[in-house]
Design an enzyme around this catalytic site. Structure first.
Site, PDB file in Angstrom:
ATOM      1  N   GLY A   1       0.837  -1.049  -0.036  1.00 24.14           N
ATOM      2  CA  GLY A   1      -0.062   0.033  -0.025  1.00 24.14           C
ATOM      3  C   GLY A   1       0.714   1.304   0.189  1.00 24.14           C
ATOM      4  O   GLY A   1       0.450   2.308  -0.423  1.00 24.14           O
ATOM      5  N   ASP A   2       1.832   1.129   0.604  1.00 26.15           N
ATOM      6  CA  ASP A   2       2.766   2.500   0.631  1.00 26.15           C
ATOM      7  C   ASP A   2       3.559   2.520  -0.615  1.00 26.15           C
ATOM      8  O   ASP A   2       3.683   3.716  -1.259  1.00 26.15           O
ATOM      9  CB  ASP A   2       4.037   2.190   1.762  1.00 26.15           C
TER      10      ASP A   2
END
Length: 330
Positions: free
Chosen positions: A251-252
């Site tokens: 997600g980062d």
């Protein structure tokens, strides 16, 4: 330039095992130690793709010094802020089928003075930045409105703020008008109270968050891809992963790709999905570089509201919050 802030960074140890058998002695197939924390990972992903970024990283204790050492070895451009507490350590157990179990320490409290010093450091670095990314969990005793307060402060200086967090810190940040939020499926449902079973539910929940103050919502849906809702329109995208290894940090990487792609529109969504899918294919918390990223595998279209969501694969990590950490006395 993209400046990232991680209030609760970590050392992340990833251990690959054949299967998790509680109570048994398990032989690890492989292990690696990476710098961790959501903002730190965003900066690491940007660094891997030669996008200008600077990370503001509070650190403390031996673990904090090791974190800083690892980041310096990677060549990360950063501003370190010493704090009285000890930087936390997290453990990830990764199984061959993509199942991930995380054990996260809570971290240690930051004093009001330390929070002010950190905020001042971000503001000083962000004067010529395009974005400030404020992301991750909060250490114990840090007020739940801290991201909202930081968002108002940075936005008041004319800086675009992206917030990537969960629970009350996310919902309280909405009223401060962040330029972008990036909830995952669980965070989206939790923040809106919407039961999400299809793409139409995702779009409706994102619209609620925009009505509450967020200008743009990038909703990551695991193996189901992502939905982007903003003033300019709404898009759905997916990027299949043939051999998922570890979803930690994906997600980062997605957020980093979105900002690197301009932070708006279909092109940015393609970058986000390509970077996120690449991260899922890599071991540990390693961030993808240009050789790992396949934009040709990404498919973007207008959302089909009736499209049902599947169970995410790789599965959403099972995260266990450690109540305390036993540190032997010397």
């Amino acid at each position: 330039m993209i400046v990232t802030l991680t209030l609760n960074p970590s050392l992340d140890r990833t251990i690959e095992i054949a299967a998790l058998d509680r109570g048994a002695v398990i032989r690890a197939a492989a292990a690696r130690l990476d710098p961790g924390g959501k903002g730190v990972n965003v900066s690491r992903a940007l660094l891997a793709n030669a996008v200008a970024s600077r990370a503001v990283v509070p650190f403390g204790g031996d673990e904090g010094r090791q974190l800083v050492h690892l980041l310096r070895q990677e060549g990360l451009d950063m501003v370190t802020v010493p704090v009285a507490g000890r930087t936390r350590s997290n453990v990830t157990l990764a199984e061959p089928d993509g199942t991930v179990t995380k054990i996260n320490e809570p971290g240690t409290a930051l004093s009001p003075g330390e929070l002010d010093t950190i905020a001042d450091s971000v503001l000083a670095e962000a004067r010529e930045a395009d974005w400030v990314v404020a992301s991750g969990s909060l250490p114990p005793e840090v007020p739940g409105d801290v991201y909202a307060r930081l968002c108002r402060r940075f936005a008041g200086a004319g800086i675009h703020v992206a917030v990537d967090t969960s629970g009350p810190p996310l919902t309280r940040a909405l009223g401060a008008g962040p330029a972008l939020i990036k909830p995952n499926l669980e965070e989206l449902a939790d923040a809106t109270g919407v039961a999400i079973t299809c793409v139409g539910d995702v779009v409706a929940a994102a619209a609620k968050l925009r009505a509450a103050g967020a200008r743009t919502v990038l909703a990551s849906l695991g193996a189901d891809g992502a939905v982007l809702v903003e003033d300019g329109g709404c898009w759905y995208g997916e990027a299949p992963v043939a051999e998922p290894r570890n979803a930690v940090g994906a997600g980062d990487a997605m957020l980093a790709g979105f900002l690197a792609g301009g932070g708006s529109g279909e092109t940015a969504l393609v970058e986000a999905l390509a970077w996120g899918a690449a991260a899922v294919s890599l071991p540990g918390s390693r961030m993808p570089g240009p050789a790992d990223i396949r934009r040709d595998a990404v498919r973007v279209s207008r959302p089909d509201p009736a499209r049902l969501l599947t169970s995410p694969l790789p599965r959403t990590p099972v995260t266990v919050r450690a109540a305390a950490t036993m540190v032997p006395r010397l």
